[in-house]
Enzyme design. Structure first.
Site, PDB file in Angstrom:
ATOM      1  N   ARG A 141       0.881  -1.293   0.172  1.00  0.00           N
ATOM      2  CA  ARG A 141       0.037  -0.069   0.032  1.00  0.00           C
ATOM      3  C   ARG A 141       0.827   1.196   0.147  1.00  0.00           C
ATOM      4  O   ARG A 141       1.816   1.222   0.851  1.00  0.00           O
ATOM      5  CB  ARG A 141      -0.892   0.057   1.109  1.00  0.00           C
ATOM      6  CG  ARG A 141      -1.830   1.058   1.275  1.00  0.00           C
ATOM      7  CD  ARG A 141      -2.914   1.020   2.226  1.00  0.00           C
ATOM      8  NE  ARG A 141      -2.248   1.303   3.555  1.00  0.00           N
ATOM      9  CZ  ARG A 141      -2.840   1.659   4.846  1.00  0.00           C
ATOM     10  NH1 ARG A 141      -4.216   1.645   4.822  1.00  0.00           N
ATOM     11  NH2 ARG A 141      -2.147   2.062   6.126  1.00  0.00           N
ATOM     12  N   THR A 145      -1.260   7.790  -0.466  1.00  0.00           N
ATOM     13  CA  THR A 145      -2.250   7.736  -1.172  1.00  0.00           C
ATOM     14  C   THR A 145      -3.190   6.410  -0.579  1.00  0.00           C
ATOM     15  O   THR A 145      -4.387   6.150  -0.967  1.00  0.00           O
ATOM     16  CB  THR A 145      -2.229   7.206  -2.676  1.00  0.00           C
ATOM     17  OG1 THR A 145      -1.690   6.166  -3.053  1.00  0.00           O
ATOM     18  CG2 THR A 145      -1.443   8.452  -3.466  1.00  0.00           C
ATOM     19  N   ASP A 239       1.383  -2.241  13.748  1.00  0.00           N
ATOM     20  CA  ASP A 239       1.689  -2.882  12.591  1.00  0.00           C
ATOM     21  C   ASP A 239       1.675  -4.562  12.975  1.00  0.00           C
ATOM     22  O   ASP A 239       2.709  -4.968  13.553  1.00  0.00           O
ATOM     23  CB  ASP A 239       2.668  -2.467  12.146  1.00  0.00           C
ATOM     24  CG  ASP A 239       3.223  -3.050  10.677  1.00  0.00           C
ATOM     25  OD1 ASP A 239       3.176  -4.304  10.486  1.00  0.00           O
ATOM     26  OD2 ASP A 239       3.334  -2.343   9.568  1.00  0.00           O
ATOM     27  N   ASP A 242       5.139  -6.110  11.617  1.00  0.00           N
ATOM     28  CA  ASP A 242       6.272  -5.723  12.613  1.00  0.00           C
ATOM     29  C   ASP A 242       6.504  -6.415  13.842  1.00  0.00           C
ATOM     30  O   ASP A 242       7.414  -6.907  14.190  1.00  0.00           O
ATOM     31  CB  ASP A 242       6.391  -4.318  12.808  1.00  0.00           C
ATOM     32  CG  ASP A 242       6.940  -3.653  11.445  1.00  0.00           C
ATOM     33  OD1 ASP A 242       7.018  -3.984  10.461  1.00  0.00           O
ATOM     34  OD2 ASP A 242       6.623  -2.252  11.305  1.00  0.00           O
TER      35      ASP A 242
END
Length: 247
Positions: A141, A145, A239, A242
């Site tokens: 991604r 945007t 995340d 992560d």
């Protein structure tokens, strides 16, 4: 539906078995329900599940514990996903010589993980389905945007003949998951033979996802409050990739 700042709170209910009195059930935040979406299946909000989610949401949970408790939730999701596969009647004879009328799974399955976070769910699938085929799709991604871009896909050549368990722990905007489904459809997989498994979803992501691919069945552990102005799930857990692989 919550707004971009996640201002619509999730419900708080007493958590525990029905036979316990209300004063023995601690109040906890449980999943929002999704109305008028029969293809969304939320795991029962049991004390076990809420305790596991509490552990992985905690910013102080260390990586080893994050992996352990995430794997337990993933196993619950896979087990529920398998409940949605078709079965046919099947009678067997027990060791004492008596017939038992049961069922067996019909058709072949495979897993497809959306890299990299989705790969964390592969082991849970393998533990439930021995020798299962697993394909991979890499979609990233754009942070500015929030639009997804396909970089890589490697799928079983006969995937159009299989039921597909699509794996990704987080459903935020839904863009990556929608693109992954379009890749599968491009390989001949019908929407109704795709089960999308994830740990935490946003209501915006579910709405966007099912608007584009309404026949896909979504199986999630929790529908959170919403998205913030950076399109992160609130309260979320950070995340996932992560925390599972590096932190």
């Amino acid at each position: 539906m919550s707004n971009k700042n996640g201002e619509c709170p999730s419900p708080a209910l007493g958590v525990g078995p029905d036979y316990r009195p209300a004063n023995e059930k601690p109040t906890a935040t449980v999943s929002r329900q999704v109305k008028n979406q029969p293809n969304v299946h939320i795991l029962p909000q049991t004390p076990q599940l809420i305790a596991l989610l509490t552990m992985i949401r905690d910013e102080n949970t260390q990586r080893a514990d994050f992996i352990f408790y995430s794997n337990r939730i993933i196993r619950l999701l896979v087990e529920e996903g398998l409940n949605h596969l078709p079965v046919v009647p099947h009678t067997v004879t027990s060791p004492v010589g008596k017939d038992y009328t049961g069922v067996r799974f019909e058709g072949k399955i495979c897993g497809v993980s959306i890299m990299r976070a989705g790969e964390s769910m592969e082991q849970g699938l393998r533990e439930c389905c021995r020798s299962v085929r697993i394909g991979k799709i890499l979609i990233q991604r754009n942070e500015e945007t929030s639009l997804p871009k396909l970089f890589y896909e490697k799928l079983p050549p006969d995937i159009k003949d299989r039921w597909v368990l699509l794996l990704d722990p987080m459903l935020a905007t839904g863009g990556s998951a929608i693109m992954a489904v379009e890749v599968l459809k491009g390989k001949g997989v019908p929407e109704e033979r795709i089960l999308f498994l994830n740990l935490i979803a946003s209501p915006e992501g579910i709405a966007n996802f099912l608007e584009k691919v309404p026949k896909v069945r979504v199986i999630t552990a929790f529908v959170d409050q919403g998205l913030n102005d950076k399109n992160y799930i609130v309260p979320g857990l950070g995340d996932f990739g992560d925390r599972f692989y590096t932190l």
